[in-house]
Design an enzyme around this catalytic site. Structure first.
Site, PDB file in Angstrom:
ATOM      1  N   HIS A 102      46.841  84.809  81.288  1.00 18.37           N
ATOM      2  CA  HIS A 102      46.585  86.243  81.062  1.00 18.37           C
ATOM      3  C   HIS A 102      45.227  86.461  80.411  1.00 18.37           C
ATOM      4  O   HIS A 102      44.660  85.551  79.811  1.00 18.37           O
ATOM      5  CB  HIS A 102      47.675  86.837  80.144  1.00 18.37           C
ATOM      6  N   ASP A 104      43.923  89.199  77.388  1.00 20.65           N
ATOM      7  CA  ASP A 104      44.677  89.889  76.346  1.00 20.65           C
ATOM      8  C   ASP A 104      44.733  91.409  76.562  1.00 20.65           C
ATOM      9  O   ASP A 104      43.713  92.034  76.895  1.00 20.65           O
ATOM     10  CB  ASP A 104      44.071  89.579  74.971  1.00 20.65           C
ATOM     11  N   HIS A 259      43.522  82.972  79.771  1.00 18.97           N
ATOM     12  CA  HIS A 259      43.869  81.781  79.008  1.00 18.97           C
ATOM     13  C   HIS A 259      45.362  81.518  79.061  1.00 18.97           C
ATOM     14  O   HIS A 259      46.155  82.401  79.438  1.00 18.97           O
ATOM     15  CB  HIS A 259      43.379  81.877  77.563  1.00 18.97           C
ATOM     16  N   ARG A 274      44.382  85.646  64.906  1.00 20.93           N
ATOM     17  CA  ARG A 274      43.641  86.267  66.012  1.00 20.93           C
ATOM     18  C   ARG A 274      43.053  87.604  65.586  1.00 20.93           C
ATOM     19  O   ARG A 274      43.751  88.445  65.022  1.00 20.93           O
ATOM     20  CB  ARG A 274      44.613  86.461  67.167  1.00 20.93           C
TER      21      ARG A 274
HETATM   22  O1  LIG Z   1      48.243  80.252  71.211  1.00 24.41           O
HETATM   23  C1  LIG Z   1      47.187  80.237  71.846  1.00 24.41           C
HETATM   24  O2  LIG Z   1      46.480  79.246  71.975  1.00 24.41           O
HETATM   25  C2  LIG Z   1      46.732  81.491  72.525  1.00 24.41           C
HETATM   26  C3  LIG Z   1      47.699  82.604  72.325  1.00 24.41           C
HETATM   27  C4  LIG Z   1      47.213  83.835  73.003  1.00 24.41           C
HETATM   28  O3  LIG Z   1      47.435  84.059  74.154  1.00 24.41           O
HETATM   29  C5  LIG Z   1      46.365  84.750  72.224  1.00 24.41           C
HETATM   30  O4  LIG Z   1      46.168  84.553  71.023  1.00 24.41           O
HETATM   31  O5  LIG Z   1      45.866  85.709  72.813  1.00 24.41           O
HETATM   32 FE   LIG Z   2      46.359  85.780  74.775  1.00 28.13          FE
END
Ligand SMILES: O=C(O)CCC(=O)C(=O)O
Ligand SMILES: [Fe+2]
Length: 311
Positions: A102, A104, A259, A274
């Site tokens: 996906h 984000d 990702h 994040r």
């Molecule tokens: O856990 C991760 O490495 C990525 C998780 C994810 O998709 C995000 O933080 O947007």
């Molecule tokens: Fe993500």
């Protein structure tokens, strides 16, 4: 078609692959970073799509937020998820794992432009994240498929199938509760399948797991078209896989990548922080903007005014 962006100068940048990814060394990130370095970082992200900065053990959530603010306007943590932090969003394996391709928050109109993720607690094995360049994917399409993609639109929603499947299988209430919160307000937006990157002018495929359907075709055709282009995005040549260490912070251009967080660490804890930056509303190859169908994302994020990078 592809714009030429001069390579960053002051930073030490090491490419991780031909199409995507770089490691930047020799900087200490903070909210008081020199303006020139910030510009070089911005360029490095535009060129390489995913930039890793290692050894940033000093960063806290607050300092991550302050640093990231130099690159744009932070969004609130999430349009619907309010229980996982007020500045940074706590990505925590106990509540769910993003092991599905996906970009984000594509279910809103103002898709965040950059996501930054900082390792907080890592499992002893597994738990890497893979990134794919949606620009490289578009550019490697044959002309006939580019024309097809250029003319398609898709409906994105936060009530999406992949998560439903995951929640059904979920053994614990935390995951089910998280899913409920994720869907607590419905967002649906129609986006072009090809967007023009507002800073580089490059064309990028815009798909991923929030896509509910491709507009104007049958369900079966929608699935076939989605698979056709999504499979192109995730070809291994378009990807880079990052195996996290503590102190790492990864910054990705969410307009030019997808990702996938690999779920290969059993039930061990994995936590990251994040912070996302406000993005603009995608524009199609004919200059049409994405359309909101349901939900108002005004409280989630301002609309970024992108600055075209000088060629
Ligand atoms: O856990 C991760 O490495 C990525 C998780 C994810 O998709 C995000 O933080 O947007
Ligand atoms: Fe993500």
């Amino acid at each position: 078609m592809t714009s030429t962006i001069p390579a960053p100068t002051a930073l030490s940048v090491t490419k991780l692959g031909a199409r995507i990814g770089a490691v930047v060394d020799g900087i200490e990130l903070s909210g008081s970073l020199d303006g020139e370095i910030v510009e070089d970082l911005r360029r490095a992200i535009a060129v390489h799509k995913v930039v890793v900065v290692r050894g940033q053990h000093h960063l806290t959530d607050e300092e991550q937020y302050n640093f990231v603010s130099l690159l744009g306007s932070p969004t609130t943590p999430h349009p619907t998820v309010r229980s996982r932090g007020t500045t940074a969003l706590q990505v925590d394996s106990r509540y769910g794992k993003a092991n599905s391709w996906h970009s984000d928050v594509t279910f809103v109109d103002r898709i965040p432009k950059i996501t930054t993720l900082r390792a907080v607690e890592l499992p002893p094995y597994g738990g890497s994240t893979t990134f794919a360049s949606t620009v490289a994917a578009y550019e490697s399409l044959p002309e006939s498929l580019r024309v097809l993609a250029d003319n398609l639109w898709a409906l994105h929603s936060n009530a999406y199938d992949y998560a439903a499947e995951f929640a059904e299988k979920a053994a614990n209430d935390k995951v089910a509760d998280y899913r409920k919160e994720f869907e607590s307000t419905l967002y649906e937006t129609e986006h072009p399948v090809v967007r023009i990157h507002p800073e580089t002018g490059e064309r990028a495929l815009l798909l991923g797991h929030f896509v509910k359907k491709i507009l104007g075709v049958s369900t079966k055709e929608s699935q076939a078209l989605f698979n056709l282009f999504q499979d192109r995005i995730t070809r291994l040549e378009n990807t880079v896989r990052w195996n996290w260490s503590l102190g790492d912070i990864v910054l990705w251009d969410n307009r030019a990548t997808q990702h996938y967080a690999i779920d290969d660490y059993d039930d061990q804890d994995r936590k990251l922080s994040r912070v996302t930056l406000a993005g603009d509303i995608p524009v199609s190859v004919t200059g049409e903007r994405s359309r909101v169908i349901t939900g108002d994302a005004a409280e989630y994020s301002v609309i970024d005014e992108p600055v075209r990078l000088a060629g």
